[in-house]
Scaffold this motif. Structure first.
Motif, PDB file in Angstrom:
ATOM      1  N   THR A   2      28.523 -40.181 -63.284  1.00 57.27           N
ATOM      2  CA  THR A   2      27.937 -40.979 -62.349  1.00 57.27           C
ATOM      3  C   THR A   2      27.713 -42.455 -63.148  1.00 57.27           C
ATOM      4  O   THR A   2      27.482 -43.410 -62.499  1.00 57.27           O
ATOM      5  N   TYR A   4      25.312 -43.591 -65.235  1.00 54.43           N
ATOM      6  CA  TYR A   4      24.047 -43.535 -65.501  1.00 54.43           C
ATOM      7  C   TYR A   4      23.761 -42.972 -66.873  1.00 54.43           C
ATOM      8  O   TYR A   4      24.110 -41.807 -66.996  1.00 54.43           O
ATOM      9  N   THR A   8      18.322 -43.954 -67.736  1.00 56.29           N
ATOM     10  CA  THR A   8      18.020 -44.441 -66.425  1.00 56.29           C
ATOM     11  C   THR A   8      17.742 -43.256 -65.618  1.00 56.29           C
ATOM     12  O   THR A   8      16.976 -43.158 -64.719  1.00 56.29           O
ATOM     13  N   ILE A   9      18.265 -42.159 -65.824  1.00 59.75           N
ATOM     14  CA  ILE A   9      17.790 -40.969 -64.883  1.00 59.75           C
ATOM     15  C   ILE A   9      16.492 -40.499 -64.924  1.00 59.75           C
ATOM     16  O   ILE A   9      15.828 -40.338 -64.366  1.00 59.75           O
TER      17      ILE A   9
END
Length: 110
Positions: A2, A4, A8-9
């Motif tokens: 992704t 990320y 961030t997740i």
């Protein structure tokens, strides 16, 4: 992948958790120890009636089993379910009749 990072997740998960908690607290915390106004009670009675069709309608109109194409079997089953539910006011009868109509239509159209 992704794109990320882990930070961030976790930031997104935390933001969604706080937002969900805030929405729930706004009702439970604000009205928890006093009676809810009658207008709010009247509106909240229709929550399930509004949410359930919103969840089910896309699955009937654009089913994943047919790659998003409308399917007569599912449309018929939905119509039978609604008709039986309105006529009998019995949720179990509506569910069982809708399932029977879906399986019968899938058998007849296959």
């Amino acid at each position: 992948m992704t794109g990320y990072g882990d930070g961030t997740i976790w930031a997104i998960i935390l933001a969604v958790a706080l937002g969900t908690y805030g929405l729930r607290w706004s009702f439970l915390g604000a009205f928890g120890n006093r009676p809810m106004p009658l207008w709010a009670q009247r509106l909240l009675r229709y929550t399930a009636v509004g949410v359930l069709p919103a969840i089910v309608a896309p699955l009937v109109v654009w089913p994943a089993a047919t790659h998003g194409q409308p399917d007569p079997a599912r449309m018929t089953a939905a119509a039978v379910t609604v008709a039986v539910g309105v006529l009998t006011r019995n949720v179990l009868a509506a569910i069982v009749s809708g399932m029977a109509a879906l399986y019968a239509m899938l058998y007849l159209t296959a």
